[in-house]
Design an enzyme around this catalytic site. Structure first.
Site, short mmCIF file in Angstrom:
data_model
loop_
_atom_site.label_atom_id
_atom_site.label_comp_id
_atom_site.label_asym_id
_atom_site.label_seq_id
_atom_site.Cartn_x
_atom_site.Cartn_y
_atom_site.Cartn_z
N SER A 187 0.48 -1.99 -0.28
CA SER A 187 0.52 -0.35 0.02
C SER A 187 1.25 1.38 0.44
CB SER A 187 -0.89 -0.08 1.36
OG SER A 187 -0.43 -0.07 2.81
N HIS A 215 -5.44 -4.30 -2.45
CA HIS A 215 -5.34 -3.27 -3.35
C HIS A 215 -5.52 -3.69 -4.65
CE1 HIS A 215 -4.77 0.20 -0.77
NE2 HIS A 215 -3.95 -0.88 0.01
N LYS A 246 -12.43 -1.65 -0.46
CA LYS A 246 -11.83 -0.70 -1.27
C LYS A 246 -12.40 -1.43 -2.80
CE LYS A 246 -7.51 -0.62 1.76
NZ LYS A 246 -6.54 -1.69 1.81
C1 PLP Z 1 -6.96 -2.31 4.00
C2 PLP Z 1 -5.60 -3.59 4.05
C3 PLP Z 1 -6.46 -4.80 4.70
C4 PLP Z 1 -7.34 -4.08 5.69
O1 PLP Z 1 -8.73 -4.27 5.09
P1 PLP Z 1 -9.62 -4.11 5.83
O2 PLP Z 1 -11.24 -5.07 4.76
O3 PLP Z 1 -10.57 -2.40 5.54
O4 PLP Z 1 -10.02 -5.17 7.37
C5 PLP Z 1 -5.95 -5.83 5.05
N1 PLP Z 1 -4.66 -6.09 4.24
C6 PLP Z 1 -4.80 -5.09 3.32
C7 PLP Z 1 -3.54 -5.81 2.29
C8 PLP Z 1 -5.35 -4.06 3.56
O5 PLP Z 1 -4.76 -3.06 1.95
#
Ligand code: PLP
Length: 401
Positions: A187, A215, A246
């Site tokens: 990220s 992502h 996301k």
């Molecule tokens: C955003 C993210 C998460 C967390 O996801 P949530 O559903 O908001 O708990 C986990 N792993 C990665 C790589 C992320 O970017």
């Protein structure tokens, strides 16, 4: 007792503020989208273009998703007041699981309240102390925590360093089972894990592969199926964890998807699945709709790719140092922590909402502003963002001469 802890916390909070690490939440005055209204700490309300959401396909405020959520709520109710195995499984939960499996090209899927929970439950349920987990140094916090909850030996390999991964696999040769865990896309840099090499090494050293594709799901790969599709290794990845928070609408929820017996076992043993409430009906209904849209969203993915390339090219031409790549995460590298913070503030004054990241979120001396593109941005919005960056960058001396 509390007096002592209170004084200690007050002291530590002050330290965070002094180090510039105290996080302030900007309060939005409406829905998520490419343009937002926010209330600043000083009480002022501003309109700004939003370049820091994970709203990759622009579905966060999509009318079809809102309708699907309302419809699901009317049909299936507001809440289920239960975990899955007691009385929290509706037909639509099973359907969403089947649709996710079809979308990701896997055998089965379980839903969780978040991807954080998916990563929190998957390792401990599958691996014991006689096994080993090989994990990228920059993996998401939820993988780090999930691995911590598990008794398996932990071997951290250098970020994206396949030679180091190979060495760690050799070190773990005595383990009963080996599992390689990686983010599909990281990220902070927007870099994509080399799943081709990871799968080759997994084969060579007899290891399982888990990819957290939060992502990537919905927009990376020719059909948006994620990094396994991007690398053409869909049948060689054993487990995928991902989020609905996301690209797939951005509300909440997540899943573990993969080989049949692994998922069957997780349904029996994964603690966040057993002991946390079932996914709310409205989210299930809207995520099914998001998946339908994502299955047929070549236009949105093309728009996202065009926006990304338009922004990357213009920023490089303007003289900014950016991390190369194709992902809609575009880190504008500034180095100096104070400059990054100053610049994000100045950009907000220009009506561009972006966030500065500095140590300890990223390594010391690699402070940056992370820009994230969305299919919902127009050319004009992207251009306005570049123009504001250029103006502010010049004023603060952040451009290459
Ligand atoms: C955003 C993210 C998460 C967390 O996801 P949530 O559903 O908001 O708990 C986990 N792993 C990665 C790589 C992320 O970017």
């Amino acid at each position: 007792m509390y007096d002592r802890l209170k004084a200690d916390l007050q002291q530590r909070l002050t330290e965070l503020e002094e180090q510039g690490l105290y996080k302030i939440e900007r309060v939005l005055q409406g829905a998520q989208g490419p343009e937002i209204t926010a209330k600043l700490p000083d009480g002022k309300t501003i309109r700004a273009l939003n370049f820091c959401a994970n709203n990759y396909l622009g579905l966060a405020n999509q009318p079809e998703l809102i309708q699907a959520a309302c419809k699901a709520m009317n049909e299936w109710g507001y809440g289920l007041s239960s975990v899955r195995f007691i009385c929290g499984t509706q037909e639509q939960h099973r359907l969403l699981e089947e649709e996710l499996s079809a979308f990701l090209g896997t055998e089965d899927t379980i839903l969780l309240s978040s991807c954080f929970d998916a990563n929190g439950g998957v390792f401990e349920a599958l691996l014991d102390a006689d096994s080993a987990i090989l994990t990228d140094a920059l993996n998401h916090a939820s993988i780090i925590d999930g691995v911590r909850l598990c008794k398996a030996r932990r071997l951290i390999y250098k970020h994206l360093d396949m030679a180091d991964l190979e060495q760690k696999l050799q070190e773990a040769s005595d383990a009963k089972y080996r599992l390689i865990a990686t983010d599909g896309v990281f990220s902070m840099d927007g870099d994509i894990a080399d799943l081709k090499t990871i799968c080759d090494l997994a084969e060579k050293y007899d290891a399982l592969v888990l990819v957290d594709d939060s992502h990537a799901t919905g927009f990376i790969g020719p059909n948006g199926r994620g990094t396994p599709e991007h690398w053409d290794v869909q049948d060689r990845v054993d487990l995928i964890t991902t989020t609905f928070g996301k690209a797939l609408g951005g509300a909440s929820g997540g899943c573990v998807s993969g080989r049949k017996e692994l998922i069957q076992w997780l349904r029996q043993k994964a603690r966040p699945y057993l002991f946390s409430n079932t996914l709310a009906p409205a989210i299930v209904g809207a995520t099914r709709e998001a998946l339908r849209i994502a299955s047929n969203a070549q236009d949105l993915r093309n728009q996202l790719a065009r926006n990304t390339m338009r922004f990357r090219k213009a920023m490089e031409a303007a003289g900014f140092t950016i991390r190369h790549g194709h992902h809609p995460i575009v880190p504008i590298m500034l180095g100096d922590e104070k400059l990054a913070v100053q610049m994000a503030q100045a950009l907000l004054d220009e009506g561009i909402y972006v966030i500065a990241f500095s140590y300890p979120v990223v390594p010391k001396g690699l402070a940056r502003i992370r820009v994230q593109l969305s299919a919902a941005h127009t050319d004009e919005m992207v251009d306005r963002c570049v123009a504001a960056f250029t103006k502010v960058g010049k004023a603060l001396g952040a451009l290459k001469s």
